[in-house]
Structures are given as C-alpha cells and as structure tokens.
Design a protein around this motif. Structure first.
Motif, PDB file in Angstrom:
ATOM      1  N   GLY A   1       6.799   5.603  -2.155  1.00  0.00           N
ATOM      2  CA  GLY A   1       6.021   6.356  -3.136  1.00  0.00           C
ATOM      3  C   GLY A   1       4.631   5.771  -3.359  1.00  0.00           C
ATOM      4  N   SER A   2       3.612   6.645  -3.401  1.00  0.00           N
ATOM      5  CA  SER A   2       2.232   6.196  -3.593  1.00  0.00           C
ATOM      6  C   SER A   2       1.990   5.765  -5.037  1.00  0.00           C
ATOM      7  N   THR A   3       2.848   6.198  -5.963  1.00  0.00           N
ATOM      8  CA  THR A   3       2.655   5.869  -7.377  1.00  0.00           C
ATOM      9  C   THR A   3       3.574   4.740  -7.807  1.00  0.00           C
TER      10      THR A   3
ATOM     11  N   ALA B   1      11.291   3.689  -2.435  1.00  0.00           N
ATOM     12  CA  ALA B   1      11.588   4.242  -1.114  1.00  0.00           C
ATOM     13  C   ALA B   1      11.847   5.734  -1.260  1.00  0.00           C
ATOM     14  N   ARG B   2      11.265   6.529  -0.356  1.00  0.00           N
ATOM     15  CA  ARG B   2      11.519   7.971  -0.379  1.00  0.00           C
ATOM     16  C   ARG B   2      12.752   8.275   0.456  1.00  0.00           C
ATOM     17  N   ARG B   3      13.569   9.197  -0.044  1.00  0.00           N
ATOM     18  CA  ARG B   3      14.735   9.666   0.723  1.00  0.00           C
ATOM     19  C   ARG B   3      14.189  10.582   1.831  1.00  0.00           C
TER      20      ARG B   3
ATOM     21  N   GLY C   1       6.972  17.100  -3.099  1.00  0.00           N
ATOM     22  CA  GLY C   1       5.801  16.248  -3.315  1.00  0.00           C
ATOM     23  C   GLY C   1       5.531  15.336  -2.130  1.00  0.00           C
ATOM     24  N   ASP C   2       4.364  14.662  -2.160  1.00  0.00           N
ATOM     25  CA  ASP C   2       3.977  13.693  -1.132  1.00  0.00           C
ATOM     26  C   ASP C   2       3.862  14.301   0.265  1.00  0.00           C
ATOM     27  N   GLU C   3       3.529  15.556   0.322  1.00  0.00           N
ATOM     28  CA  GLU C   3       3.422  16.233   1.617  1.00  0.00           C
ATOM     29  C   GLU C   3       2.159  15.814   2.371  1.00  0.00           C
TER      30      GLU C   3
ATOM     31  N   ALA D   1       1.330  11.770 -10.028  1.00  0.00           N
ATOM     32  CA  ALA D   1       0.858  12.057  -8.680  1.00  0.00           C
ATOM     33  C   ALA D   1       0.240  10.808  -8.047  1.00  0.00           C
ATOM     34  N   GLY D   2       0.369  10.722  -6.744  1.00  0.00           N
ATOM     35  CA  GLY D   2      -0.309   9.673  -5.980  1.00  0.00           C
ATOM     36  C   GLY D   2      -0.793  10.344  -4.713  1.00  0.00           C
ATOM     37  N   HIS D   3      -2.076  10.609  -4.619  1.00  0.00           N
ATOM     38  CA  HIS D   3      -2.632  11.334  -3.473  1.00  0.00           C
ATOM     39  C   HIS D   3      -3.438  10.375  -2.611  1.00  0.00           C
ATOM     40  N   THR D   4      -2.989  10.233  -1.369  1.00  0.00           N
ATOM     41  CA  THR D   4      -3.593   9.235  -0.482  1.00  0.00           C
ATOM     42  C   THR D   4      -4.588   9.871   0.473  1.00  0.00           C
TER      43      THR D   4
HETATM   44 MG    MG Z   1       2.037  11.544  -3.547  1.00  0.00          MG
END
Ligand code: MG
Ligand code: GDP
Ligand code: IMO
Length: 419
Positions: A295-297, A301-303, A12-14, A39-42
């Motif tokens: 994370g956008s949602t 912190a993302r690993r 995710g978050d690609e 989902a969090g789409h930026t």
């Molecule tokens: Mg996302």
C-alpha cells in the motif's frame, strides 16, 4: 467543453496517479473530487517516485491548476507534510486551489476511526485509519467543519463543540488517547492550509467549462470500494464513481465527457472484504513480489489475484466508461497460463454478476489465456510486444466491449503506450 473523469475500476491502487500525470499536459485543470489521505497516488519520472495523498496528480506540471474539490476530506497535518515534501524537492509545482466546502478531518476523527476498527475486532474494515469514515459521518450528519470555516470568528467554538461530541463517542468505545499533542500539531498545520486560495470551486468549475478549459477529474480509491456499489461494508465512505465527480466538484452530469476506467491486468485489494479471484498460492506471491504490491499509504501488503471480468463489467456500467486503461501488464511476464475469472459459482449455480449476498462464498470460474515470457518494461513500442500480449488485450476489449486506449508496462511516465 466537457470535463473528463479518470477513476479506478477495481479496489483502488490501479495506477491512477501515474496516468493522471501522463495525461496532465492535455488539460488545464486537474481536480480531486472525493476521498482524502486514505489515497496514495504514485507517480514516477526522472528516476524519482512521488506519492500524493490529498494533492491532485497534476501538481508537477507548470501552468496547470490543481483543485481539491468540495467532495474531498482534508487532514491539514497530512496536507502540510505533502506541501513541505514538495517544497523540499525544488521542483516547480503548479497552482493549487481548495474548495471552501471541503470537510476537515479532525484529530478526534482519526481516534474514532481507530476505536471503531478495534471494536469491530475480526470484522474490521481494514481502514487506513486516516479518519475518513468519521469525517464523512459528520458531513452527512451535518456536524462537519469545512475549509471555509477556518476563517470564521466562530471557528474555535465550532471545533470545541464537535470535539466534545467526539470525546463522548471515544468514552463509549472506552478508548484511551492522548489528544493534546495531536491538537497542537493540527492547529499549527492549519497555517499551511491558510496560505492557499480557498474558493467556491463549483463556480470556478462552471466558468472553466463555459470558457472552454479542459478539466480532468481524478478519482481516488476504486469502484468496488464505493459506499453504495462496493462490497459493503468493506468499502470507503464516499462515492468513488463518475457520479462522485458531479457531487464532489459541482459538474452537471451532462457536462461529463470521457470516462477513463483504469484497471490492473490482474487484481489487488488492501484491507478486508470479499475478493473472489484472490490467489493464496505461489502465483499470488509472485504477483505481489513482481508488482511490488504494498500500500502506498499504509505500506500494508496488498492481496493479489486474477483479473475479475464480472466485477470489471459492473464497474464499467456504473461509471459509463468510454475508454479503458490497462496497467501493470509487465507484471504478468513469465506466467505461462494467465487466468481470467469470467463467471462465479454460487451454491452450485453459474452466475456472471456480483450478487448482493454471499460475496465471500463465490467460487471463481476461469478461462485460460496464453501468457508471455518476455519482459515488457523496456519495450519502446507496443507493436513489438509478443503476440500473446496483443491477444490478451483484444480478448479483454471484446469481452468488456470498451476499447483499451492505454497500456502501461512500468511505473515510469515513459512506460506508457497510447493505442
Ligand atoms: Mg493508491
Ligand atoms: P493509485 O492509487 O491508483 O494511484 O495507484 P498506487 O500508486 O497506489 O499503486 C500503483 C503502483 O503501481 C505504484 O507503485 C506505481 O508506481 C506502480 N505502477 C503503476 N503503473 C505500473 C505499471 O504499468 N507497471 C508496474 N510494474 N508498476 C506500475
Ligand atoms: P487509492 O486512491 C486502496 C481501502 C482500505 C479499506 C477501505 C476503507 O490510493 O486507490 P478507509 O480508510 O477509506 O476507511 O478504508 O478502503 N482503501 C483503499 N485501498 N487504495 C486506496 O486509495 C484506498 N483508500 C481506502 O484499505 O479496505
């Protein structure tokens, strides 16, 4: 005319939101097919950043139809917030249609999500706590409530029945909650949902295909979070893969055209679960910092880690990817040696696939590639990028056996190169 699909090949978050926005001018319809407000789409343009959760990423393009398909789960409260947010912007937004068959996330679904995660303790999934798992459980358990139900005279009765079941589950978990306010907000927010056209979207899609309309199906999450093929149980509760676009929109498999697979030039994951090429050193911290990996949602912190080739190949095969899109190449600037995980070692043996068990025991085997010093964010033409950038791209294309058609070097619409 066939429908194209765009989806994530990692966890995710690609950067799906950004590329859907960039590609929307080529399409008539942008349709979400699974997932929900996890989902969090930026997307970013004109200096403003927008984060979408339920609404498809084509919403800022006039004349395009955005569709929330039957495979999506909708939280009316989050949906209302998104709509109000868009209205405040004073930006023209395009038409939005919603499938009558999309399932609703109830306030009690969110409470059960939280109760279930608490009960798992150290084994928790790291869910976004948006009620996704419990809602899909009710869908497959044939107890769910759908968008089309809100106009039925039996709606309240259905709601109360499902709520009673949920309260028993919460008792089982011995979970404290305050439901009254949440319910009030939920019922109130249904009024916003009612203002949109609720349709039988599969018929709409069939006719659109028949009439030569161009459709882009927008995936959420990523292949390694797929309920069947992801790192189970540390996954989401829907099929995030190309097949999910068939079931989540009613598109027949032979009507799928291009499959755009998006990946970061490195790797990130938010939430628990195996991540063989995860970095616990300064380079990992550097990727997180420069890549702004939060994370956008949830803001978590993302690993971060190096690119994982066996995992990418697996995702390409499962999805039938026809074109690759590489995101965040700019984040690797300044790293002398870039590593790419090409194999894993498991119990002393070298393997090149993700095995069923022991994913957390996999030791990555790396190939070193030359990095680049130059900042890529201000490039006006990809041909001006350092030779080592081109070498990295060519090596990935050769190794993955699929062409890379887009390279992204920043969050803005404009920081995108077509090859
Ligand atoms: Mg996302
Ligand atoms: P999605 O869920 O796949 O749509 O991705 P997210 O929006 O959750 O996360 C991607 C993040 O990276 C967002 O903050 C984007 O603005 C940002 N982003 C997208 N593409 C690029 C890029 O090429 N370079 C940089 N530096 N940031 C990017
Ligand atoms: P987009 O569409 C990244 C992760 C969660 C957790 C697991 C299950 O923005 O790429 P869930 O809430 O579905 O029960 O959580 O999946 N997860 C995501 N990670 N991007 C997402 O969406 C995600 N949606 C869910 O962190 O590990």
């Amino acid at each position: 005319m066939k429908a194209d699909v765009l989806l994530g090949l990692q966890w995710g978050d690609e950067g799906k939101g950004k590329i859907v926005d960039v590609l929307t001018s080529k399409y008539d319809i942008i349709a979400r097919f699974q997932g929900g407000p996890n989902a969090g789409h930026t997307l970013e343009f004109d200096g403003i950043k927008h984060v979408l959760h339920t609404i498809p990423s084509g919403i800022f393009h006039k004349g395009v139809v955005n569709l929330i398909g039957n495979g999506v789960v909708i939280d009316p409260v989050i949906f209302q917030k998104e709509i109000f947010g868009l209205e405040k912007l004073n930006h023209t937004i395009s038409e939005l249609l919603i499938s009558k068959k999309a399932h609703l996330i109830l306030p009690t679904h969110k409470l059960i999500d939280a109760a279930s995660e608490r009960a798992k303790g150290k084994e928790k999934i790291g869910s976004t706590l948006k009620g996704i798992g419990p809602t899909y459980m009710d869908k497959t358990g044939r107890n769910g409530i759908r968008v089309g139900d809100i106009s039925s005279s039996k709606f309240k009765e259905k709601y109360e029945k499902l709520k009673r079941k949920h309260l028993q589950i919460l008792d089982f978990y011995d979970f404290d909650y305050k439901l009254e306010e949440l319910e009030k907000e939920w019922f109130h927010s249904l009024e916003t949902l009612r203002k949109f056209n609720h349709i039988e979207s599969e018929h709409y899609i069939h006719n659109a295909i028949k009439n030569g309309k161009k459709i882009l199906a927008e995936g959420a999450q990523g292949t390694l979070l797929d309920i069947d093929f992801g790192s189970y149980p540390f996954v989401t509760s829907s099929n995030t893969i190309t097949a999910g676009a068939c079931t989540g929109l009613g598109i027949a498999p032979n009507n799928i055209g291009e499959v755009f697979g998006i990946f970061k030039a490195y790797c990130t994951r938010v939430g628990s679960g195996p991540f063989p090429s995860e970095l616990f050193n300064e380079t990992g911290e550097r990727l997180a910092k420069i890549g702004n990996e939060f994370g956008s949602t949830t803001g978590r912190a993302r690993r971060c880690g190096w690119i994982d080739i066996p995992a990418l190949k697996y995702a390409i095969n499962i999805n039938g990817v026809t074109q690759l899109m590489m995101m965040k190449a700019d984040v690797l600037s300044g790293i002398k040696k870039i590593k790419a995980c090409t194999h894993y070692e498991l119990d002393g043996k070298k393997i090149d696939y993700l095995p069923f068990e022991d994913n957390d025991k996999l030791i990555p085997i790396y190939k070193d590639l030359d990095g680049w010093e130059e900042d890529l964010m201000n490039l006006d033409n990809l041909s001006k990028a350092p030779e080592t950038v081109h070498k990295y791209i060519s090596w990935l294309e050769q190794t993955l056996e699929v062409p890379i058609s887009i390279v992204s070097v920043g969050p803005d619409r404009k920081q995108t190169f077509f090859r």
